[in-house]
Write an enzyme that holds these catalytic residues in place. Structure first.
Site, mmCIF file in Angstrom:
data_model
loop_
_atom_site.group_PDB
_atom_site.id
_atom_site.type_symbol
_atom_site.label_atom_id
_atom_site.label_comp_id
_atom_site.label_asym_id
_atom_site.label_seq_id
_atom_site.Cartn_x
_atom_site.Cartn_y
_atom_site.Cartn_z
ATOM 1 N N ASP A 75 4.553 6.850 13.129
ATOM 2 C CA ASP A 75 5.012 7.365 11.919
ATOM 3 C C ASP A 75 5.809 6.202 11.556
ATOM 4 O O ASP A 75 7.014 6.041 12.149
ATOM 5 C CB ASP A 75 5.479 8.819 11.890
ATOM 6 C CG ASP A 75 5.945 9.121 10.237
ATOM 7 O OD1 ASP A 75 6.106 8.300 9.526
ATOM 8 O OD2 ASP A 75 6.213 10.192 10.149
ATOM 9 N N SER A 154 1.931 -3.772 -4.887
ATOM 10 C CA SER A 154 0.963 -3.148 -5.678
ATOM 11 C C SER A 154 0.904 -3.783 -7.161
ATOM 12 O O SER A 154 2.006 -4.467 -7.438
ATOM 13 C CB SER A 154 1.212 -1.750 -5.896
ATOM 14 O OG SER A 154 0.383 -1.192 -7.098
ATOM 15 N N TYR A 167 6.156 6.144 -6.576
ATOM 16 C CA TYR A 167 5.277 4.998 -5.979
ATOM 17 C C TYR A 167 5.810 3.640 -6.663
ATOM 18 O O TYR A 167 5.869 2.673 -6.068
ATOM 19 C CB TYR A 167 3.753 5.286 -6.421
ATOM 20 C CG TYR A 167 2.747 4.413 -5.876
ATOM 21 C CD1 TYR A 167 2.537 4.389 -4.387
ATOM 22 C CD2 TYR A 167 2.148 3.543 -6.467
ATOM 23 C CE1 TYR A 167 1.601 3.500 -3.881
ATOM 24 C CE2 TYR A 167 1.230 2.517 -5.936
ATOM 25 C CZ TYR A 167 1.045 2.574 -4.675
ATOM 26 O OH TYR A 167 -0.047 1.635 -4.158
ATOM 27 N N LYS A 171 7.244 0.600 -4.781
ATOM 28 C CA LYS A 171 6.517 -0.861 -4.738
ATOM 29 C C LYS A 171 7.345 -1.799 -5.193
ATOM 30 O O LYS A 171 6.912 -2.902 -4.932
ATOM 31 C CB LYS A 171 5.100 -0.651 -5.290
ATOM 32 C CG LYS A 171 4.034 0.143 -4.587
ATOM 33 C CD LYS A 171 3.611 -0.426 -3.188
ATOM 34 C CE LYS A 171 2.562 0.102 -2.633
ATOM 35 N NZ LYS A 171 2.377 -0.493 -1.059
HETATM 36 N N1 LIG Z 1 -6.443 1.449 -2.982
HETATM 37 C C1 LIG Z 1 -5.705 0.865 -3.919
HETATM 38 O O1 LIG Z 1 -6.052 0.865 -5.135
HETATM 39 C C2 LIG Z 1 -4.336 0.291 -3.812
HETATM 40 C C3 LIG Z 1 -3.665 -0.602 -4.777
HETATM 41 C C4 LIG Z 1 -2.416 -1.274 -4.599
HETATM 42 C C5 LIG Z 1 -1.710 -1.010 -3.675
HETATM 43 N N2 LIG Z 1 -2.293 -0.287 -2.574
HETATM 44 C C6 LIG Z 1 -1.646 -0.027 -1.237
HETATM 45 O O2 LIG Z 1 -2.425 -0.606 -0.155
HETATM 46 C C7 LIG Z 1 -1.793 -0.033 0.952
HETATM 47 C C8 LIG Z 1 -2.869 0.726 1.916
HETATM 48 O O3 LIG Z 1 -3.547 1.516 0.888
HETATM 49 P P1 LIG Z 1 -5.034 2.233 0.913
HETATM 50 O O4 LIG Z 1 -5.682 2.470 -0.374
HETATM 51 O O5 LIG Z 1 -5.699 1.584 1.913
HETATM 52 O O6 LIG Z 1 -4.610 3.772 1.269
HETATM 53 P P2 LIG Z 1 -5.327 4.824 2.363
HETATM 54 O O7 LIG Z 1 -4.909 5.938 2.277
HETATM 55 O O8 LIG Z 1 -6.756 4.442 2.579
HETATM 56 O O9 LIG Z 1 -4.610 4.189 3.770
HETATM 57 C C9 LIG Z 1 -3.165 4.253 4.011
HETATM 58 C C10 LIG Z 1 -3.072 4.454 5.620
HETATM 59 O O10 LIG Z 1 -1.581 4.627 5.700
HETATM 60 C C11 LIG Z 1 -1.431 5.504 6.655
HETATM 61 N N3 LIG Z 1 0.032 5.957 6.492
HETATM 62 C C12 LIG Z 1 0.531 6.750 5.404
HETATM 63 N N4 LIG Z 1 1.879 7.061 5.749
HETATM 64 C C13 LIG Z 1 2.006 6.835 7.136
HETATM 65 C C14 LIG Z 1 3.220 6.838 7.920
HETATM 66 N N5 LIG Z 1 4.211 7.405 7.661
HETATM 67 N N6 LIG Z 1 3.311 6.278 9.102
HETATM 68 C C15 LIG Z 1 1.997 5.601 9.424
HETATM 69 N N7 LIG Z 1 0.621 5.534 8.771
HETATM 70 C C16 LIG Z 1 0.937 6.058 7.541
HETATM 71 C C17 LIG Z 1 -2.389 6.627 6.273
HETATM 72 O O11 LIG Z 1 -2.636 7.464 7.700
HETATM 73 C C18 LIG Z 1 -3.535 5.811 6.046
HETATM 74 O O12 LIG Z 1 -4.303 5.396 7.451
HETATM 75 C C19 LIG Z 1 -0.736 0.922 0.692
HETATM 76 O O13 LIG Z 1 0.488 0.583 0.733
HETATM 77 C C20 LIG Z 1 -1.095 1.236 -1.239
HETATM 78 O O14 LIG Z 1 -0.008 1.653 -1.583
HETATM 79 C C21 LIG Z 1 -3.539 0.429 -2.539
#
Ligand SMILES: NC(=O)c1ccc[n+]([C@@H]2O[C@H](COP(=O)([O-])OP(=O)(O)OC[C@H]3O[C@@H](n4cnc5c(N)ncnc54)[C@H](O)[C@@H]3O)[C@@H](O)[C@H]2O)c1
Length: 265
Positions: A75, A154, A167, A171
């Site tokens: 975590d 982001s 969020y 970010k």
């Molecule tokens: N998907 C989008 O549109 C998007 C856009 C901009 C930024 N992001 C950023 O990209 C990153 C990845 O996002 P994603 O879309 O792949 O999301 P996702 O939910 O598919 O994956 C996020 C992962 O982070 C893990 N996680 C969350 N909290 C945790 C913790 N405390 N300890 C360990 N692991 C933890 C989750 O278990 C998951 O496997 C994030 O930082 C998100 O904010 C995503």
């Protein structure tokens, strides 16, 4: 140079042979895509996530294509977990060259609806985690003579968005923390950069649609409304990470790279 020599040179610049990388949030979505790409390019990758099932699936995918990966349940919002995870990577590989602080959580609420625990959840997983894990990794990078840290921000690191108060705060913090770390650790040859993705097709995006109670088709159509007319893939983001992680980017630090199909243009 002939064509073969050009290919060899490009390969050398992009190769991550003998490098050791940590990727957080690697059980899913963008983190999984980053871990797979870094392993394909030769890095030994440690996947940190609190989701053991998804993390082990990523390890299997990497192993099946001949890559090297281990999963460490962690975590990243907890200091003790970050300390233990980095110790395990050092015990296994002796060094850490690349750190991708990618884990994040979003709760789609304005501040009136947002509970204090939800604020803490988002800030701790998305922003505090960058501080906690970087603080464990940087001493090893200093000892080795350098490294590359890539933080996932982001589009909302750079502008606000609706019903995403915690969020957006987290970010924006990730981006300015990136700059602060770049300033402090340039002298240690540690480069720190921030990737700012637009909407990417991952479970997080689907969860946002559910949280907002919107119709999936319309939500995805709106997300694709950007100059390049589509939402992103984890591979789109992973390719940018590969660039920032390696020698092609060796004079780039403190930068913010939007990977968003032109969404912020
Ligand atoms: N998907 C989008 O549109 C998007 C856009 C901009 C930024 N992001 C950023 O990209 C990153 C990845 O996002 P994603 O879309 O792949 O999301 P996702 O939910 O598919 O994956 C996020 C992962 O982070 C893990 N996680 C969350 N909290 C945790 C913790 N405390 N300890 C360990 N692991 C933890 C989750 O278990 C998951 O496997 C994030 O930082 C998100 O904010 C995503």
């Amino acid at each position: 140079m002939n064509f073969q020599q050009i290919c060899n040179r490009a390969g050398e610049l992009l190769s991550l042979e003998k490098k050791v990388a940590i990727v957080t949030g690697a059980a899913s979505g963008i983190g999984r895509g980053i871990a797979i790409r870094l392993a394909e390019m030769g890095a030994a990758v440690a996947l940190l996530d609190k989701n053991a099932k998804g993390g082990n699936e990523t390890v299997t995918t990497i192993a099946q294509s001949g890559g090297q990966a281990i999963f460490i349940e962690c975590d990243v919002s907890l200091q003790a977990d970050c300390h233990e995870a980095v110790k395990r990577v050092i015990d296994a590989h002796g060094r850490i060259d690349i750190l991708c602080n990618n884990a994040g959580v979003t709760v789609r609420k304005d501040i009136l609806a947002l509970e204090e625990q939800e604020w803490d959840l988002v800030l701790d997983a998305t922003l505090k985690s960058v501080y906690l894990l970087s603080r464990e990794v940087i001493p090893h990078m200093i000892r080795q003579g350098g490294g590359a840290i890539i933080n996932t921000g982001s589009g909302w690191s750079l502008k606000g968005g609706p019903k995403a108060a915690a969020y957006c705060a987290a970010k924006a913090g990730v981006l300015n923390l990136t700059r602060a770390m770049a300033i402090d650790h340039g002298k240690n040859n540690i480069r720190v950069n921030c990737l700012c993705p637009g909407d990417v097709d991952t479970p997080m995006l689907a969860s946002e649609c559910r949280q907002l109670g919107e119709a999936p088709e319309q939500f995805m159509e709106e997300a694709a409304n950007r100059p390049l007319h589509r939402i992103g893939t984890p591979e789109d983001v992973a390719n940018a990470v590969l660039f920032l992680a390696g020698d092609m980017a060796k004079w780039i630090t403190g930068a913010c790279l939007a990977v968003d199909g032109g969404g912020l243009a």
